[in-house]
Write a protein that holds these residues in place. Structure first.
Motif, PDB file in Angstrom:
ATOM      1  N   VAL A 275       0.839  -1.202   0.000  1.00 26.14           N
ATOM      2  CA  VAL A 275       0.000   0.000   0.000  1.00 26.14           C
ATOM      3  C   VAL A 275       0.874   1.253   0.000  1.00 26.14           C
ATOM      4  N   ARG A 276       1.886   1.257   0.839  1.00 25.88           N
ATOM      5  CA  ARG A 276       2.729   2.453   0.950  1.00 25.88           C
ATOM      6  C   ARG A 276       3.514   2.711  -0.334  1.00 25.88           C
TER       7      ARG A 276
ATOM      8  N   LEU B  72       1.162   4.103  -3.004  1.00 27.40           N
ATOM      9  CA  LEU B  72       0.817   5.491  -2.710  1.00 27.40           C
ATOM     10  C   LEU B  72       1.972   6.422  -3.029  1.00 27.40           C
ATOM     11  N   ALA B  73       3.208   5.950  -2.804  1.00 28.96           N
ATOM     12  CA  ALA B  73       4.365   6.800  -3.061  1.00 28.96           C
ATOM     13  C   ALA B  73       4.689   6.873  -4.550  1.00 28.96           C
TER      14      ALA B  73
END
Lengths: 259, 149
Positions: free
Chosen positions: A223-224, A227-228
């Motif tokens: 997820v991170r 998103l990045a």
């Protein structure tokens, strides 16, 4: 004269080589042990900047790192071959990078400590890991299902399931296979436990016992990373999490169908 | 939910989060805070569900709380943020629904299984979206701090 020039150049070259080596080792250790890509990029850029490289170009992926600084040496590649979960190493690299930024250690010390960190792994003692697996299973079974009488058997089954996972990942280094086998073992033990009258509900025991196997690191990192904006590494981690979940699911499903 | 039940859930969530942290080898200094962040996220989820907010909104709020709290903990302890939010999402993982899905697929009851599959997808999406929202909060906060300096 020629010799002097050569020496001057080679010391600069050595320095650049050391910068690249330090940054690449730091990056590889972080990816190997379950860091997200943005943090790796950030740390490596900081190391290069603090070491005096004017610019640095980075290409970080989940399977390898490419880095160049504008100095005497060309770009270098560092492949990432294995992936485990050892978040303490990430914390240590983070700590060393902070110390280097504060000029508490120099680049050579930084590099040596990274090499040392790479060669040793300091896990919690084995009995504590077993206890932890039991204490993930039992309490979560109670929290999710409110089935207090099955607390003990869930602790035991979860611990044994994790033991199977641990031993298999030591001897055959295919994580998905170990997860599959551990899930199957949990299914068998849960059914046997209920047969022998040690527990009431096969469902509740299994739900609690598979919790130590949940792929928490790939889920969160996926997820991170997405998103990045790391649209290669994020989905790759997502696939890792999905295959793990599927392996656990198949293990359980197989047992449920046969027993 | 009685008081005893509430205390059992808090204790269970705390212990489970901490123990999961041990399994992925989180440094000792970060374990305690990580456990409490897990409790915070789970309680927000639980109270939203009890208050009639539905499990999707509950998971969303829980994930937002975990994301924001993890960043504060990371700033305070000067450690990477993933040390705090990875164990903390474990109590939110839809383990029960995922199990029911697998079981019903294995037993050939596809209608029920699809029902659970939908729940798993909704909950995972809610957690992912919650992390996204918390990231927005974190970036705004970082920008405000930079402006102040």
């Amino acid at each position: 004269m020629l010799r002097e020039g050569k020496d001057g150049m080679s010391s600069q070259k050595k320095r650049d080589q050391l910068i690249l080596h330090t940054a690449l080792t730091a990056g590889r250790i972080m990816i190997e042990n379950g860091s997200e890509i943005e943090r790796v990029e950030d740390t490596m850029t900081r190391i290069a900047h603090n070491a005096g490289a004017q610019t640095s170009q980075l290409f970080v992926m989940i399977t390898g790192i490419l880095m160049a600084i504008n100095g005497e040496v060309g770009a270098q590649i560092e492949p990432v071959k294995r992936r485990t979960f050892d978040l303490e190493k990430i914390a240590v690299v983070n700590d060393l990078s902070r110390q280097y930024a504060d000029h508490k250690i120099d680049l050579q010390q930084f590099s040596n400590r990274l090499d040392h960190l790479d060669s040793v792994s300091r896990y919690f003692p084995f009995w504590l890991q077993l206890l932890a697996a039991a204490l993930v299973s039992g309490p979560l079974e109670v929290v999710f299902r409110h089935n207090l009488p099955d607390f003990w058997i869930t602790c035991v089954v979860g611990m044994l399931g994790w033991l199977v996972y641990y031993l298999l990942s030591k001897f055959i280094q295919i994580r998905f296979l170990s997860e599959f086998a551990a899930a199957a073992a949990i299914g068998v033990l849960a059914v046997l436990g209920v047969h022998m009258g040690l527990g009431n509900s096969v469902d509740d025991i299994i739900i609690g016992s598979v919790m130590p196997l949940v792929p928490g690191v790939p889920i969160t990192n996926s997820v991170r990373d997405i998103l990045a904006g790391n649209l290669v590494s994020g989905p790759a981690r997502g696939v890792e999490a999905l295959v793990s979940a599927a392996a656990i699911g198949f293990g359980i499903a197989m047992i449920l169908q046969f027993m | 939910m009685t008081v005893v039940q509430f205390l059992v859930e808090v204790a269970g969530t705390y212990v489970a989060t901490l123990a999961f942290g041990i399994l992925i080898n989180i440094p000792r200094r970060a374990l305690n805070v990580g456990g409490w962040i897990g409790v915070l996220g789970y309680l927000l989820y639980r109270f939203t569900v009890l208050g009639g907010g539905g499990y999707v909104v509950g998971n969303l709020l829980g994930a937002v709380a975990i994301g924001v709290a993890s960043l504060q903990a990371a700033k305070f302890k000067k450690m990477p943020m993933i040390l705090f939010n990875i164990p903390a999402i474990v109590p939110l993982v839809p383990g029960g629904q995922a199990y029911q899905m697998v079981k019903n697929f294995a037993l050939g009851q596809n209608d029920t299984a699809f029902n659970y599959l939908l729940q798993v997808v909704m909950i995972s999406g809610a957690i992912a979206f919650g992390f996204l929202l918390s990231e927005v909060v974190n970036r705004v906060q970082r920008r405000v701090w930079r402006h102040r300096r």
